[in-house]
Design an enzyme around this catalytic site. Sequence first.
Site, PDB file in Angstrom:
ATOM      1  N   LEU A   1       0.819  -1.209   0.000  1.00 41.76           N
ATOM      2  CA  LEU A   1       0.000   0.000   0.000  1.00 41.76           C
ATOM      3  C   LEU A   1       0.863   1.275   0.000  1.00 41.76           C
ATOM      4  O   LEU A   1       1.704   1.461   0.863  1.00 41.76           O
ATOM      5  CB  LEU A   1      -0.883  -0.017   1.259  1.00 41.76           C
ATOM      6  CG  LEU A   1      -1.990   1.033   1.264  1.00 41.76           C
ATOM      7  CD1 LEU A   1      -3.012   0.727   0.194  1.00 41.76           C
ATOM      8  CD2 LEU A   1      -2.632   1.086   2.634  1.00 41.76           C
ATOM      9  N   ASP A   2       0.625   2.148  -0.957  1.00 41.75           N
ATOM     10  CA  ASP A   2       1.303   3.442  -1.037  1.00 41.75           C
ATOM     11  C   ASP A   2       2.811   3.316  -1.135  1.00 41.75           C
ATOM     12  O   ASP A   2       3.546   4.236  -0.758  1.00 41.75           O
ATOM     13  CB  ASP A   2       0.937   4.324   0.168  1.00 41.75           C
ATOM     14  CG  ASP A   2      -0.542   4.655   0.173  1.00 41.75           C
ATOM     15  OD1 ASP A   2      -1.110   4.755  -0.918  1.00 41.75           O
ATOM     16  OD2 ASP A   2      -1.118   4.804   1.256  1.00 41.75           O
TER      17      ASP A   2
END
Lengths: 306, 306, 306, 306
Positions: free
Chosen positions: D249-250
């Site tokens: 994530l990210d």
Amino acid sequence: MTITTPTDAQSEKRRIEAAKDPASSVRLIVSGEDRPGIVAAVSTLLHEAGANIITLDQYSTDPEGGRFYQRTVFHLDGFSAKRPDFERLLDERLVKGLGLTWELRPVAQLKRVAIFASKSDHCLLDLLWRHRRGELPMTVTMVISNHPDLAEDVRQFGIPYFYVPVDKSDRSAAERRHLELLKGNVDLVVLARYMQIITGDFLREVEVPVINIHHSFLPAFIGAGPYAKAKERGVKLIGATAHYVTEDLDEGPIIEQDVVRVSHSDAAADLQRRGADVERQVLARAVEWHCEDRVLRNDNSTIIFH
Amino acid sequence: MTITTPTDAQSEKRRIEAAKDPASSVRLIVSGEDRPGIVAAVSTLLHEAGANIITLDQYSTDPEGGRFYQRTVFHLDGFSAKRPDFERLLDERLVKGLGLTWELRPVAQLKRVAIFASKSDHCLLDLLWRHRRGELPMTVTMVISNHPDLAEDVRQFGIPYFYVPVDKSDRSAAERRHLELLKGNVDLVVLARYMQIITGDFLREVEVPVINIHHSFLPAFIGAGPYAKAKERGVKLIGATAHYVTEDLDEGPIIEQDVVRVSHSDAAADLQRRGADVERQVLARAVEWHCEDRVLRNDNSTIIFH
Amino acid sequence: MTITTPTDAQSEKRRIEAAKDPASSVRLIVSGEDRPGIVAAVSTLLHEAGANIITLDQYSTDPEGGRFYQRTVFHLDGFSAKRPDFERLLDERLVKGLGLTWELRPVAQLKRVAIFASKSDHCLLDLLWRHRRGELPMTVTMVISNHPDLAEDVRQFGIPYFYVPVDKSDRSAAERRHLELLKGNVDLVVLARYMQIITGDFLREVEVPVINIHHSFLPAFIGAGPYAKAKERGVKLIGATAHYVTEDLDEGPIIEQDVVRVSHSDAAADLQRRGADVERQVLARAVEWHCEDRVLRNDNSTIIFH
Amino acid sequence: MTITTPTDAQSEKRRIEAAKDPASSVRLIVSGEDRPGIVAAVSTLLHEAGANIITLDQYSTDPEGGRFYQRTVFHLDGFSAKRPDFERLLDERLVKGLGLTWELRPVAQLKRVAIFASKSDHCLLDLLWRHRRGELPMTVTMVISNHPDLAEDVRQFGIPYFYVPVDKSDRSAAERRHLELLKGNVDLVVLARYMQIITGDFLREVEVPVINIHHSFLPAFIGAGPYAKAKERGVKLIGATAHYVTEDLDEGPIIEQDVVRVSHSDAAADLQRRGADVERQVLARAVEWHCEDRVLRNDNSTIIFH
């Protein structure tokens, strides 16, 4: 002693929004020849009147014989009722006492704005859109254009659109129509890529400030086809300038400027597109600051209290 | 009424320089719990004392129960002689009357600064060089390094260089030596790429602010080899942060930050070189603002009056 | 198949540094009227010669009838010995075959640079200092000045300083002296805030490129006192432009530009100081790119291969 | 020999627009393990096929054993008819001969894009509006949202809006619905402030790249309330990062980043508003570059050919 943590720190905008009675938030602009004691006089006056200072900015071009500018935002419960007394106090202490001038601008009284456009929509739509998002504290009372093209886009926002064609050999008919529409209805005119000359007659009669947005380069390329000329010298930055319009075309006091980097692989048309992106950002900032009374004119320059 | 034209407008720095008696220019820092009437009290006090306000900036984290900060620069002829009376007035009106604290900092009394460095010279030399050009209002009293490499460069500027090796397994001997050199001799310590840990003990004993410069990225890359990690994710901006040092390593209040654009064709070593260029600029600005008392600490954040 | 991870990715500079035989790294510049097959011809020629392409950039103002520019950096073991054969190949395939022109610039053969200065030291010292740090791939063969002031600073770097006073009513004596010093000794002249007019005669005789640094504004303020004029209109950005000098004073092809934000609280003298900080950065970048043969002139504009 | 003046210089975009047969403009992406002769092989192949190179960019992470990337835009009259032969040539010379992979992307074949949004409209509307102005070479096939709020705004642009509520305890129903809508209909998914988690399952099944926009700070402030945390430390710059979404994530490869300057007088809510302005600009640039095949992924980083 409990100290508020910085997380709770609120900007001017948020504090005004948080006030129970929005009508009680007021901006006071004071200016005049600088002399000792002005800040003391203004702040004492506000304190005595029971006002609570939210923000205070002052600037003097020279404490000895220069010009003084102050912007104060304050809360004063029940301001509307107290206003006449408050104004008397300002006259007595600041005008008679210190030779200053003052203006009171209740925050809730939004500036009424007319936007002029031609065929390009980038500056116009960006203003309308930011306005709809609540970013610009103003009321858009009308859009005026010398072309019919953008009518539908504007009317979708619920804003009246007036198509006023301009006869280049005699602008007087169009200007009369402009003034009929504007007089009494606006506090500011924004030229959002309005490609017509604004005459000195119009400026004198409209009696409200006019903000323009203009492409800019380092150095300037004067006259027609500036993007092509900039391309010819290989400029690496192109920019935009928002300024107040004066009779000296494009020579009025500058409110805001910005630039964007370009390269040899951008054609003149690309420079223009990138320039458009800077123009809309610079114009939006200039309009926001003007509408919040942050921009004070000092001869042909500006003081901006951020 | 003659209005000074904006051309004559002088910044705080220029006005102070122009004063006949430099000792008469003073900065007054006031802070404390916000309450109505502070600005009026301070400005009335200055007016009564015969002082002339050059610049005045104030900020409140919240007018109701928040924290108030004010920086005022003023001229007061014969300040040295009048100082005791002036301080009594501050105590009476601001401390007793309003529960505030104040500090008086004569502009002519330059902050005495020690610079710590290791092997990298870019931040150190940039500070020394800007100082020599008159850009930084400070006195550099010494440079301390855990390496002998930069001694000659520093001594060319006429500044003493102390080589204090650090034993990583026991920093106490080096820190004792640091404190011997610093105590009583400095008002600020600047870590100009000093690659050694600063302990909480040292911070508590040195009793002056310590400013550090640190590479920064969006997002951060924690731990060793940050430039390599940044390169691995293809970062497009690299930056630097100048901050006050607290016991939470690299977590202290931020004074200034900036970034520079990089691309895939820059190797990790190039990112580092470009980062160095931002570091020296950001550190120079942070030191300049601190030395002009423009940076006020508010818990773990900063108020900066430009 | 093992793929090198991006961490190992090396920029042009790092790859050249990593080569065992630095003399084997060469830049090839090709230009001429664009036509199909140029990239194929150049890359095939390099492949046949056993060269390894490090970087390749090309740009065409228009694939049909426009002008083509290509910069290729390659490794070729034992280049010095193979150079005559390689040049014959270039003549045959590119000049005879495609009507192009070419230049070969071994990376190890640093450009010899003379820096001209007057009294301001910011651009001069920044160049000397970056050069000492290994940031600028050049040899500084001399500094020439119309003032004696900076001699000591320059000589500390081990660089000869020639003081050549200029008689404004007749520049010919000074220019003869300049040319005596420069002829055969330099590949580039850098005007680092040299405040004297450069004549067309000098430019024609010196026969090497001359780079100048110049303050810049949006919009331009022509003539004397530009900072005061900019201040009078309230400019928000001030900048600098590095360009090649042509007979049209300050109108030559632009190499690099940058800006810095200013505000109403900066006096004209502050604008000048901030401008100086931009000037030295912009000039350093322009000199670095020129010395790496990244700047190709195209009439009065530039192609810059980053 | 007539040399086209730089004014006539046209960027890639303008040249493609100027072509009589738009279907004849094609982008060729080549990548693989670097080895000598690749540029020669590709450019010779294009020359033999009668193609005219408009732009060519190449990058190698390391000429010896690294990874090679090349983006070439070319004109080839009657490309559609010649495509099968051309593809055979690519297979023979590049795949069999040099172990590379290639992709052909006709410029006229616009990427089909689905935009995901939640309640915030700033990124979504900026994309739709720039698309309408002709700035983004893509087809917006649908907008998907977990809220009904923005339906009317989107449908005014003539674009279908699908409201797909998300059950946070079991995302599988929503994701099935997403995949039904997307499969076969899009080449790119853009998350324009879509505030729901994207699962690894979804990413594997959707089989097209997913671009996300994310607020960013120097340094990062992890977890909930990043603007409040940034405010607490007095950050001076806030930014945004556009990146490809991966299962981390990210943490996917960064496409573009930018920052804006803030000050102590901005509350956390102001930081968020200024952040929104950067987010929409950064996302628009990332989408534009992706749609023009300028962004090549290299492990977890990106090569961007501007």
